[in-house]
Motif scaffolding. Structure first.
Motif, short mmCIF file in Angstrom:
data_model
loop_
_atom_site.label_atom_id
_atom_site.label_comp_id
_atom_site.label_asym_id
_atom_site.label_seq_id
_atom_site.Cartn_x
_atom_site.Cartn_y
_atom_site.Cartn_z
N PRO B 49 -23.95 113.54 10.69
CA PRO B 49 -25.22 113.88 10.61
C PRO B 49 -25.61 112.42 9.64
O PRO B 49 -25.61 111.18 10.34
N ASN B 50 -26.87 112.55 9.80
CA ASN B 50 -28.23 111.43 9.59
C ASN B 50 -27.99 110.75 8.34
O ASN B 50 -27.80 111.35 7.37
N LEU B 51 -28.02 109.47 8.34
CA LEU B 51 -27.88 108.64 6.69
C LEU B 51 -29.11 107.84 6.70
O LEU B 51 -29.72 106.95 6.96
N PRO B 52 -30.43 108.79 6.27
CA PRO B 52 -31.05 108.61 5.41
C PRO B 52 -31.06 107.24 4.81
O PRO B 52 -31.03 107.10 4.59
N LYS B 85 -23.82 109.56 9.82
CA LYS B 85 -21.99 108.92 9.86
C LYS B 85 -21.32 109.43 11.05
O LYS B 85 -21.60 110.60 11.64
N GLY B 87 -19.17 111.34 13.36
CA GLY B 87 -18.61 112.71 12.86
C GLY B 87 -18.15 112.69 14.54
O GLY B 87 -16.77 113.37 14.93
#
Lengths: 255, 170
Positions: B49-52, B85, B87
């Protein structure tokens, strides 16, 4: 004989926990100060006056209505507070509550509340001072584990994702963090605006404790049915299968 | 850059490493270095998942997320900035003989469970987006490594330029 509501059937711990959540007969596990709950919600500064959308009901001169005479307004409605919300995301990894049970709890136990269930999150709307009181109850009770549940007003995903290494539910906005002392801290409010100070909400539950308190059927704890880790079907599942069969074959018409 | 292989050389294999938890930057660095050291890697992709960098939605839109800045990992002498993140990690190996090394590297680096799946995870045929992005004669090893909208410069790292030893990461 006084009527005792029957909320949910089943002999499993999940069934018992579901009954507890619906009945509101919950264990209080922690005491988070009211000002901290208000700060995490982020709708008003702790200690500030409640903004209002209309004058107090007593000053408004309500019309002569039997229902209004019968139903006592909640404190928030009586004062004319704004409608505000709190929203929680619960991890599928044995979070104590799940969206439907949060909604059952709110619909049965909270007056003047509008609960809304979504796939991985649950929102409750109510007058401001009412929702603050309900949210404090939620956060203090066994419906919340501080690592697997968190208040998320926006960018809520996390429910169905894997956990972080330290056992916390993933949060894209990093609203909560695990401190070096093992306590969980809120560093941002529910929409990701940084708080003035970190708010300590206590230690997370152990894995065993979570499995004991969860309302989620899972094959690796208490299964709902199926072949993996199957258990003997209880009354709820029998009833569900019965309904499914009647509905599929002939259209469900309870008469 | 496609190297001609002799008959004795084994075919490349692709695997996906799927840890049971999301990896912190420290564990990511440890795992990537263990994988790098185990050898035989043609290319590697990390996904999650994106870490903005800023709050993307709601009343706090635009506020910086300091926790997601400067998440640096050092792999094979290159410093990369993590933007996801971690995964899952997809790896293409030069041959089947490197598979046990991948398993051992994961066991050394990960303090929790993981799965290694063998399959086909990178595409071979250039799509229209690839054509628009990389041109007609794109290196086939780049295909499928980065998101079509991501910038190649920031999402791709080339760790070695030596023929088939070339290694890339996202």
């Amino acid at each position: 004989m006084a009527y005792t509501p029957q909320y949910y059937p089943g002999n499993t711990s999940v069934g018992a926990n579901r009954r507890k959540h619906m009945s509101g007969n919950l264990e209080k596990l922690r005491d988070i100060p009211e000002a901290d709950v208000v700060a995490i919600m982020g709708h008003r500064a702790p200690g500030a006056d409640y903004p209002s959308t209309h004058p107090p009901l007593k000053e408004m001169g309500e019309p002569d209505c039997p229902i209004r005479q019968l139903v006592e307004p909640t404190p928030g409605a009586a004062a004319g507070d704004r409608v505000r919300y709190s929203q929680f995301a619960d991890s599928m990894y044995f979070a104590p509550s799940i969206p439907y049970w949060r909604s059952y709890w709110a619909a049965i136990n909270c007056r003047g509340a509008d609960p809304g269930t979504l796939s991985g999150r649950q929102i409750i709307e109510a007058r401001e001072r009412d929702i603050e009181a309900y949210t404090k109850k939620l956060m203090d009770s066994e419906m919340t584990d501080v690592a697997r549940c968190s208040m998320r007003g926006c960018t809520v995903h996390g429910h169905s994702l894997r956990l972080e290494e330290n056992g916390m539910m993933f949060d894209m906005l990093a609203r909560t963090e695990m401190g070096a002392d093992g306590n969980v801290y809120y560093v941002k409010d529910q929409v990701g605006i940084p708080l003035d100070k970190k708010i300590n909400v206590g230690k997370p539950m152990s894995e065993d404790e979570l499995k004991k308190r969860t309302t989620i059927f899972r094959y690796d704890n208490i299964s709902f049915g199926g072949k993996v880790g199957a258990r003997k079907f209880d009354e709820a599942l029998e009833a569900l299968h019965h309904m499914w069969e009647l509905r599929t074959k002939w259209g469900f018409r309870p008469e | 850059m496609v190297t001609i292989k002799s008959d004795t050389e084994s075919e490349p294999v692709q695997v996906e490493i799927f840890p049971s938890r999301f990896l912190s930057p420290e564990t990511t660095q440890k795992l990537l270095n263990e994988l790098y050291k185990s050898g035989g890697i043609v290319r590697m992709m990390i996904q999650g998942p994106n870490l903005p960098r800023t709050v993307t939605y709601g009343p706090g839109k635009g506020l910086p997320i300091e926790e997601h800045r400067n998440l640096l990992v050092e792999v094979g002498g290159e410093i990369l900035e993590l933007r996801v993140k971690v995964g899952r990690i997809r790896v293409e190996l030069e041959g089947e003989e490197f598979l046990p090394g991948i398993q051992a590297a994961c066991e050394r680096a990960l303090p929790f469970g993981f799965q290694i799946k063998r399959g086909k995870f990178f595409r071979e045929i250039s799509t229209i987006s690839d054509y628009a992005k990389y041109g007609k004669d794109a290196d086939k090893r780049i295909l499928g490594l980065v998101d079509p909208r991501a910038k190649k410069e920031s999402a791709l790292a080339i760790l070695s330029e030596k023929d088939s030893d070339e290694k890339e990461e996202r």
